[in-house]
Design an enzyme around this catalytic site. Structure first.
Site, short mmCIF file in Angstrom:
data_model
loop_
_atom_site.label_atom_id
_atom_site.label_comp_id
_atom_site.label_asym_id
_atom_site.label_seq_id
_atom_site.Cartn_x
_atom_site.Cartn_y
_atom_site.Cartn_z
N PRO A 185 9.71 -17.24 29.30
CG PRO A 185 8.82 -16.73 27.54
CD PRO A 185 8.63 -16.42 28.95
CG LEU A 186 14.59 -16.45 29.86
CD1 LEU A 186 14.97 -16.86 31.46
CD2 LEU A 186 14.79 -14.90 29.63
CB THR A 187 15.62 -18.06 22.91
OG1 THR A 187 14.36 -18.57 22.44
CG2 THR A 187 16.58 -18.48 21.93
CE1 TYR A 199 11.44 -14.31 16.86
CE2 TYR A 199 10.54 -13.74 18.77
CZ TYR A 199 11.74 -14.01 17.96
OH TYR A 199 12.97 -13.62 18.44
N GLY A 243 12.70 -12.91 33.89
CA GLY A 243 13.56 -13.31 32.87
C GLY A 243 14.98 -13.52 33.27
C1 FNR Z 1 14.08 -13.36 26.07
N1 FNR Z 1 12.73 -13.06 26.02
C2 FNR Z 1 11.92 -14.39 25.14
N2 FNR Z 1 10.53 -14.17 25.27
C3 FNR Z 1 9.91 -15.11 24.55
O1 FNR Z 1 8.55 -14.96 24.65
N3 FNR Z 1 10.36 -16.34 24.15
C4 FNR Z 1 11.65 -16.44 24.17
O2 FNR Z 1 12.39 -17.73 23.90
C5 FNR Z 1 12.71 -15.27 24.77
N4 FNR Z 1 13.85 -15.60 24.89
C6 FNR Z 1 14.63 -14.58 25.49
C7 FNR Z 1 16.09 -14.83 25.78
C8 FNR Z 1 16.86 -13.96 26.42
C9 FNR Z 1 18.16 -14.33 26.40
C10 FNR Z 1 16.18 -12.73 27.07
C11 FNR Z 1 17.00 -11.78 27.71
C12 FNR Z 1 14.88 -12.56 26.80
C13 FNR Z 1 11.84 -12.33 26.62
C14 FNR Z 1 11.53 -12.59 28.21
O3 FNR Z 1 10.67 -13.65 28.17
C15 FNR Z 1 11.34 -11.59 28.98
O4 FNR Z 1 10.07 -10.90 28.54
C16 FNR Z 1 12.10 -10.48 29.14
O5 FNR Z 1 13.57 -10.92 29.39
C17 FNR Z 1 12.00 -9.21 30.18
O6 FNR Z 1 12.02 -9.83 31.25
P1 FNR Z 1 13.19 -9.61 32.33
O7 FNR Z 1 14.48 -10.31 31.84
O8 FNR Z 1 13.44 -8.18 32.61
O9 FNR Z 1 12.86 -10.19 33.67
C1 8K6 Z 2 13.22 -15.04 21.47
C2 8K6 Z 2 14.75 -15.39 21.01
C3 8K6 Z 2 15.84 -14.19 21.07
C4 8K6 Z 2 16.73 -14.43 21.69
C5 8K6 Z 2 17.60 -13.50 21.80
C6 8K6 Z 2 17.26 -12.41 22.97
C7 8K6 Z 2 18.34 -11.37 23.12
C8 8K6 Z 2 18.02 -10.59 24.27
C9 8K6 Z 2 18.69 -9.33 24.32
C10 8K6 Z 2 17.87 -8.11 24.46
C11 8K6 Z 2 17.58 -7.50 23.69
C12 8K6 Z 2 16.49 -6.49 24.24
C13 8K6 Z 2 15.66 -5.96 23.09
C14 8K6 Z 2 14.72 -4.97 23.43
C15 8K6 Z 2 14.29 -4.17 22.33
C16 8K6 Z 2 13.75 -2.83 22.59
C17 8K6 Z 2 13.51 -1.99 21.79
C18 8K6 Z 2 13.29 -0.38 21.98
#
Ligand code: FNR
Ligand code: 8K6
Length: 347
Positions: free
Chosen positions: A25-27, A179, A316
Site C-alpha cells: 500500500p502506497l499513499t 495510525y 513498495g
Molecule cells: C508507504 N507505506 C504505506 N504503508 C501503508 O500501510 N499504507 C500506506 O498508505 C503507505 N503509504 C506509503 C507511501 C509511501 C510514499 C511510502 C514510501 C511508503 C509503507 C509501504 O507500504 C512499505 O511498507 C514501505 O515502503 C517499505 O517497502 P519498500 O518500499 O522498501 O519496498
Molecule cells: C501512510 C502515509 C504516509 C505517506 C508518507 C510516506 C512517506 C514515506 C517516506 C519514507 C519515510 C520513512 C520513515 C521510516 C521511519 C523510520 C524511523 C526509524
C-alpha cells in the site's frame, strides 16, 4: 534463482494469487477534491495488475480520519463509483486488488474535514508538523468514548462492505504505522484505564472488534491485516508493547484471515523488545500466511521466502519507480532506482 516468487499461491478457498509479489500500500495523495480516485489513478493501478495482489493506498473509512491532502475515501457514493473504475481496470488486466482501510486517529487534522477535534485512544498529541503541510501542527486528540469506539467499528465494517460494492477482492485493515488501530496497541499512545487500555487484552479489544466486524461482514477469506509490533512511525515503541502483540498475534491467527502483513519501512531494523526484526518476531508468533516487506530486492525477498521467514513479498518504492516490476524481474532486466522526486507524478 528467483523462481519461488513466481509460484501461484492459494490463500484460501476464495483467493488464489498468480505470483508472490504483492504491491505494498502506497499513499500517493492524488485523489480529487472530493477524495475520489481519478483516471490517472485508474491507469496507475491497471499498469501494476501483473503483481499477485495489489494492496491499494490507504483509503479513509470516514472524513475525520484524514491526515494528508488528497487521500482517497470509501464513504460516499462518488468515491465508491470512482474505485469501481480502478477495480474494473485491474480485473480487465487480469489482476486482483484489496482496499487498505484507514483511519489516522491522532495523525488526522481538523484542517482537512472542518471538524473541531480528532479522535484517538488518549489525549496524547503527536509532536511536530504535518508532512507536506508544514504550517500545521498536530492537535491534542480527544480520547474516544465507548460510544465513539462502537461507531468506529461500525464505520470500518461499512467501509469494508463499500469496498466489496466497489469491486475490490477484499480489504486490508490498516492496523500499522502508528495510525488509529496501532495507537490502541502501544503504551506510548494508549494510557486508558477502561476496558480499552492498561492490559494486553484491553488494548487489543478495539482492533479485534474491527477485525471481527469486518470478517463477519465480508468473510474472513477476504480480510487481511497489517500490524506494526515495532513502534517506529508516528509513535514510539515501548518494551511493554511486546506483551500486547504476544497476546494479539495468536488471537489473530485463530481468526483465519487471508493474510497478515508486516508494517515496516526497513525490515533490517531490529527492536530490542522484539528480540530482532519485526518479520522475525511475527513469524515466531504466527504460522499462517505472512507478507514480508521493507527494503527487499527480488533476490533478498526470494531468499527470505526460501528460508521460511515469510510467504509473500510486498514491494513498495520499487513499484513506484517500475510499473513493469514483475516483467522486468522475470526477464532479468535492470530496475529503475526509486527516488523521492517520483512521488510528484503517477507513472
Ligand atoms: C508507504 N507505506 C504505506 N504503508 C501503508 O500501510 N499504507 C500506506 O498508505 C503507505 N503509504 C506509503 C507511501 C509511501 C510514499 C511510502 C514510501 C511508503 C509503507 C509501504 O507500504 C512499505 O511498507 C514501505 O515502503 C517499505 O517497502 P519498500 O518500499 O522498501 O519496498
Ligand atoms: C501512510 C502515509 C504516509 C505517506 C508518507 C510516506 C512517506 C514515506 C517516506 C519514507 C519515510 C520513512 C520513515 C521510516 C521511519 C523510520 C524511523 C526509524
Amino acid at each position: 534463482m528467483l523462481d519461488n516468487l513466481f509460484n501461484p499461491v492459494v490463500l484460501n478457498d476464495t483467493l488464489t494469487l498468480k505470483n508472490r509479489i504483492i504491491m505494498a500500500p502506497l499513499t500517493r495523495c492524488m485523489s480529487d477534491d472530493h477524495l475520489v480516485p481519478t483516471q490517472a489513478m485508474v491507469d496507475y493501478y491497471a499498469r501494476r495488475a501483473d503483481t499477485g495482489l495489489i494492496i491499494s493506498e490507504a483509503i479513509l473509512i470516514r472524513a475525520d480520519g484524514q491526515g494528508y491532502p488528497h487521500t482517497p475515501g470509501l464513504f460516499t457514493p462518488e468515491q465508491i463509483n470512482g474505485w469501481r473504475n480502478v477495480t474494473d481496470a485491474v480485473h480487465n488486466n487480469g489482476g486482483k486488488i484489496f482496499a487498505q482501510l484507514w483511519h489516522t486517529g491522532r495523525v488526522a487534522h481538523p484542517f482537512f474535514f472542518g471538524g473541531e477535534y480528532v479522535l484517538a485512544p488518549s489525549a496524547i498529541a503527536l509532536e511536530g508538523t504535518l508532512p507536506r503541510m508544514r504550517e500545521l501542527t498536530y492537535t491534542v486528540p480527544k480520547p474516544a468514548t465507548k460510544a465513539e469506539i462502537k461507531q468506529l467499528v461500525a464505520d470500518f465494517s461499512q467501509a469494508a462492505a463499500n469496498a466489496i460494492d466497489a469491486g475490490f477482492d477484499g480489504v486490508e485493515i490498516h492496523g500499522a504505522n502508528g495510525y488509529l488501530l496501532d495507537q490502541f496497541l502501544h503504551f506510548n499512545t494508549n494510557v486508558r484505564d477502561d476496558e480499552f487500555g492498561g492490559t494486553p487484552e484491553n488494548m487489543a479489544r478495539f482492533p479485534l472488534a474491527v477485525i471481527d466486524a469486518i470478517s463477519q461482514r465480508i468473510g474472513r477469506d477476504r480480510t487481511g491485516l497489517r500490524l506494526s509490533p515495532g513502534g517506529y512511525f508516528n509513535l514510539e515503541g515501548d518494551a511493554r508493547d511486546r506483551a500486547v502483540f504476544d497476546y494479539l498475534l495468536p488471537e489473530v491467527e485463530k481468526r483465519c484471515l487471508a493474510y497478515l502483513h508486516v508494517g515496516i519501512f526497513d525490515d533490517s531494523m531490529n527492536f530490542d523488545y522484539l528480540n530482532g526484526s519485526v518479520s522475525h518476531y511475527m513469524r515466531t508468533h504466527y504460522q499462517r500466511t505472512l507478507i514480508g516487506v521493507g527494503c527487499y530486492s527480488p533476490q533478498s525477498g526470494s531468499d527470505a521466502i526460501a528460508a521460511g521467514e515469510f510467504d509473500l513479498l510486498a514491494i513498495g518504492r520499487p513499484l513506484i519507480a517500475n510499473p513493469d516490476y514483475v516483467k522486468k524481474v522475470q526477464a532479468g532486466q535492470p530496475l529503475t532506482p526509486y527516488d523521492d522526486t517520483m512521488l510528484a507524478q503517477l507513472i
